[in-house]
Write an enzyme that holds these catalytic residues in place. Structure first.
Site, mmCIF file in Angstrom:
data_model
loop_
_atom_site.group_PDB
_atom_site.id
_atom_site.type_symbol
_atom_site.label_atom_id
_atom_site.label_comp_id
_atom_site.label_asym_id
_atom_site.label_seq_id
_atom_site.Cartn_x
_atom_site.Cartn_y
_atom_site.Cartn_z
ATOM 1 N N SER A 114 29.699 -0.157 25.013
ATOM 2 C CA SER A 114 30.571 -0.184 23.846
ATOM 3 C C SER A 114 29.962 -1.043 22.730
ATOM 4 O O SER A 114 28.822 -0.812 22.326
ATOM 5 C CB SER A 114 31.959 -0.678 24.269
ATOM 6 O OG SER A 114 32.915 -0.425 23.267
ATOM 7 N N ASP A 231 36.777 9.923 25.810
ATOM 8 C CA ASP A 231 36.637 8.466 25.735
ATOM 9 C C ASP A 231 37.920 7.801 25.233
ATOM 10 O O ASP A 231 38.388 6.828 25.797
ATOM 11 C CB ASP A 231 35.460 8.122 24.822
ATOM 12 C CG ASP A 231 35.248 6.645 24.667
ATOM 13 O OD1 ASP A 231 34.464 6.083 25.451
ATOM 14 O OD2 ASP A 231 35.872 6.034 23.776
ATOM 15 N N HIS A 286 37.488 5.363 28.078
ATOM 16 C CA HIS A 286 36.558 4.338 27.599
ATOM 17 C C HIS A 286 36.367 3.187 28.588
ATOM 18 O O HIS A 286 35.249 2.689 28.759
ATOM 19 C CB HIS A 286 37.039 3.783 26.259
ATOM 20 C CG HIS A 286 36.040 2.897 25.598
ATOM 21 N ND1 HIS A 286 34.831 3.361 25.114
ATOM 22 C CD2 HIS A 286 36.048 1.549 25.358
ATOM 23 C CE1 HIS A 286 34.148 2.359 24.596
ATOM 24 N NE2 HIS A 286 34.860 1.252 24.736
#
Length: 305
Positions: A114, A231, A286
């Site tokens: 990320s 995601d 995610h």
């Protein structure tokens, strides 16, 4: 009488020497077993509001499949500290990874999740002696972020994505990591002028270090891009693959982005030499990228040499 060859007994001298010969054989070092080259060390960089604990499953997978691998999950800028300006974080992570790289003569691998993927890309730009073989970018907004997420609503409760540029493209806003890669396609001029981080590492704005940073980035052995349509945080999700919105919010893939066409920081060169791997995977949210075993076996393990 039967025509058999005569058998000769060992001489007395040989019999006397036999115990010493056997002792000599015992003292000689054994032939070394076939040696397999050790796996390169792995360095893991976490994302926004994250910590090293989140990567316990990934650490377990690496230990199972590549036993003996030295894995370092860096415990820096955890939790709310991950909101610190990204250049400050880059400096902190640089000080942490430099000694690991210095000891790894065969190179290292980076797994960066990320927001951490942007930190790592900046590290590859500013470190002129890095020895990264595989940079695995795990669901990272490499071309920026333009979406309403729970993180943004918590941080800026009165703002929507359409007007967040008013905050993010101000000197005050650039003190927050999220704003360092906020990329509003409807205010591109403001982004290019105000972005103190993403526009620089993308080579979208001229600066004195652009040529050196590009050269450093191209020291990279392989760029592995991972992301997917489910995601739920990275917006657009194609940003994980250097795709992004145009002014009409139509997603343009990497090969249609100006940073690629101009080869401003080395993407086009990497692709030309076959050094970019794209691994999209559906069905993963995610927060599950670093704990999904199938994703690890498909998209990460093959590049941990």
């Amino acid at each position: 009488m039967l025509g058999l060859p005569e058998r000769r007994l060992p001489s007395a001298e040989f019999l006397l020497l036999l115990p010493f010969l056997l002792l000599l054989l015992l003292l000689l070092p054994a032939a070394p077993a076939p040696h397999r080259a050790a796996y390169k060390p792995v360095i893991v960089v976490h994302g926004l509001f994250d910590s090293s604990y989140s990567f316990r499953h990934l650490l377990e997978y690496i230990n199972e499949t590549h036993p003996g691998t030295a894995v370092t999950v860096l415990d820096l800028f955890d939790g709310r500290e991950s909101l610190r300006p990204l250049w400050e974080q880059v400096q902190g992570f640089r000080e942490a990874v430099a000694p690991i790289m210095a000891k790894a003569l065969q190179g290292v691998h980076l797994i960066c999740y990320s927001q951490g993927g942007l930190v790592c890309r900046a590290l590859l730009s500013v470190m002129d002696e890095h020895n990264v073989d595989s940079f695995i970018s795990l669901s990272s907004p490499q071309m920026g972020q333009y979406g309403d997420t729970n993180y943004l609503k918590w941080l800026f409760p009165t703002s929507m994505r359409s007007n967040l540029y008013r905050i993010c493209y101000s000197p005050w806003g650039q003190e927050f990591s999220i704003c360092n890669y906020w990329h509003d396609p409807h205010h591109d001029d403001l982004y290019l002028n105000a972005s103190s981080f993403l526009a620089l590492i993308n080579g979208e704005r001229d600066h004195p270090n652009a040529t050196a940073w590009r050269k450093n980035f191209l020291r990279l052995g392989r760029l592995v891009l991972i992301g997917g349509p489910d995601d739920g945080v990275i917006t657009p999700w194609q940003s994980s693959f250097f795709g992004f919105y145009d002014a009409n919010e139509t997603v343009l893939e990497m090969e249609k982005q100006l940073v690629y066409l101009r080869d401003s920081f080395g993407l086009k060169t990497l692709l030309a030499r076959g050094a970019i791997v794209r691994c999209p995977m559906a069905g993963i949210s995610h927060t599950a990228w670093h704990s999904n075993r199938t994703l690890y076996e498909t998209c990460i393990e093959p590049w941990l040499s």
